[in-house]
Enzyme design. Structure first.
Site, short mmCIF file in Angstrom:
data_model
loop_
_atom_site.label_atom_id
_atom_site.label_comp_id
_atom_site.label_asym_id
_atom_site.label_seq_id
_atom_site.Cartn_x
_atom_site.Cartn_y
_atom_site.Cartn_z
N ASP A 63 0.82 -1.07 -0.17
CA ASP A 63 -0.08 -0.08 0.17
C ASP A 63 0.71 1.33 -0.05
OD1 ASP A 63 1.01 -0.40 2.45
OD2 ASP A 63 -1.00 -0.70 3.42
N ASN A 131 -7.19 -2.55 14.43
CA ASN A 131 -8.64 -2.83 14.11
C ASN A 131 -8.82 -3.89 13.41
OD1 ASN A 131 -7.81 -1.61 11.77
ND2 ASN A 131 -9.29 -0.26 11.56
N HIS A 133 -7.18 -4.33 10.18
CA HIS A 133 -7.04 -4.23 8.97
C HIS A 133 -5.93 -4.90 8.40
CE1 HIS A 133 -4.70 -0.26 9.49
NE2 HIS A 133 -3.94 -0.83 9.07
N GLU A 138 -9.86 -1.80 5.22
CA GLU A 138 -10.40 -1.44 6.66
C GLU A 138 -11.89 -2.21 6.74
OE1 GLU A 138 -8.74 0.46 8.73
OE2 GLU A 138 -8.35 2.39 8.04
C1 GLP Z 1 -0.65 0.19 8.44
C2 GLP Z 1 0.01 -0.38 7.24
C3 GLP Z 1 -0.34 -1.87 7.46
C4 GLP Z 1 0.27 -2.38 8.63
C5 GLP Z 1 -0.12 -1.85 9.82
C6 GLP Z 1 0.43 -2.12 11.42
O1 GLP Z 1 -1.79 0.62 8.78
N1 GLP Z 1 -1.05 -0.01 6.16
O2 GLP Z 1 0.03 -2.49 6.26
O3 GLP Z 1 0.16 -3.73 8.65
O4 GLP Z 1 0.14 -0.29 9.63
O5 GLP Z 1 1.36 -1.37 11.64
P1 GLP Z 1 2.24 -1.66 12.81
O6 GLP Z 1 3.32 -2.72 12.33
O7 GLP Z 1 3.43 -0.31 13.00
O8 GLP Z 1 1.52 -1.77 13.99
#
Ligand code: GLP
Length: 233
Positions: A63, A131, A133, A138
């Site tokens: 993404d 959450n 995702h 989402e």
């Molecule tokens: C963002 C990314 C996700 C990732 C998530 C978790 O929202 N789009 O791909 O998995 O963060 O992030 P973290 O690893 O910092 O908890």
């Protein structure tokens, strides 16, 4: 689904690195899907230290924020180069990232989806949103969703400390096409989402639960992320 329970974040990262490195050794021209966020950072530093030959691998990132310039320090393009690509001998032509500065995001997403179809992802690294995702799919994302422009939830905007309210993301169906998926989750804040994945059922409110049906899913978690599970692992 294979679940690997580790004692902490370091062990989780070592386990993930071990699996991915062995896949790259088996298939030097492997197609890898990469994720951003805090969770894969240690994995990326272990890959950078591995002295492995990355010259033939191809990559697709999950993404990108939208709109955003590559040079913006918040962009995932910047993150990937800083934390991994600049530290390994990857061929720049083999790096695929969604362009958050493209005027026609619909076209950008269709082309990205087409490129993935031609270069199927062998191993997809996934993080997990608090959450539930995955990538930026989402609540309410459909199982059939493809790479597209999405609105971020208020919670995600707050947690990611971003000014962007939109993002480009691979869809759930794009992610499910990967031959192998390695999902990483560390810490208490991920425990509820992990419970939905491992002990729940498919539920649009918890997009991660759509991974349940994948034939080759490896879930690497630490004790805290697994703290709400009933079953003993
Ligand atoms: C963002 C990314 C996700 C990732 C998530 C978790 O929202 N789009 O791909 O998995 O963060 O992030 P973290 O690893 O910092 O908890």
């Amino acid at each position: 689904m294979k679940i690997i329970m580790t004692k902490n974040y370091v062990e989780l990262s070592e386990k993930a690195a071990e699996i991915l490195i062995s896949e790259i050794k088996k298939k030097p021209n492997i197609v890898v899907g990469f994720a951003t966020g805090k969770t894969p950072l240690k994995l990326y530093s272990l890959l950078a230290k591995s002295n492995l030959n990355f010259s033939k691998i191809k990559t697709f990132n999950l993404d990108e924020l939208y709109p955003i310039k590559k040079s913006d320090k918040q962009s995932y393009d910047y993150y990937m180069h800083k934390n991994l690509f600049n530290k390994i001998n990857i061929n720049p032509e083999n790096i695929n990232l969604l362009n958050g500065n493209f005027k026609n995001p619909g076209k950008e997403c269709r082309e990205y989806e087409g490129k993935i179809r031609k270069n199927p992802i062998d191993v997809q690294i996934l993080g997990l949103g608090v959450n539930g995702h995955i990538a930026f799919n989402e609540h309410g994302a459909e199982k059939t969703s493809k790479t597209r422009l999405v609105e971020l939830s208020k919670e995600t905007i707050k947690i990611n400390k971003t000014k962007n309210t939109k993002a480009l993301t691979m869809g759930i169906s794009t992610i499910l096409k990967a031959k192998k998926i390695i999902l990483l989750a560390s810490g208490k804040s991920k425990a509820e989402a992990i419970k939905h994945l491992i002990e729940g059922k498919e539920d649009e409110n918890w997009p991660v639960s759509f991974l349940r049906g994948h034939k080759n899913l490896i879930v690497v978690i630490d004790k805290e992320a697994g703290s709400l599970l009933h079953q003993k692992l």
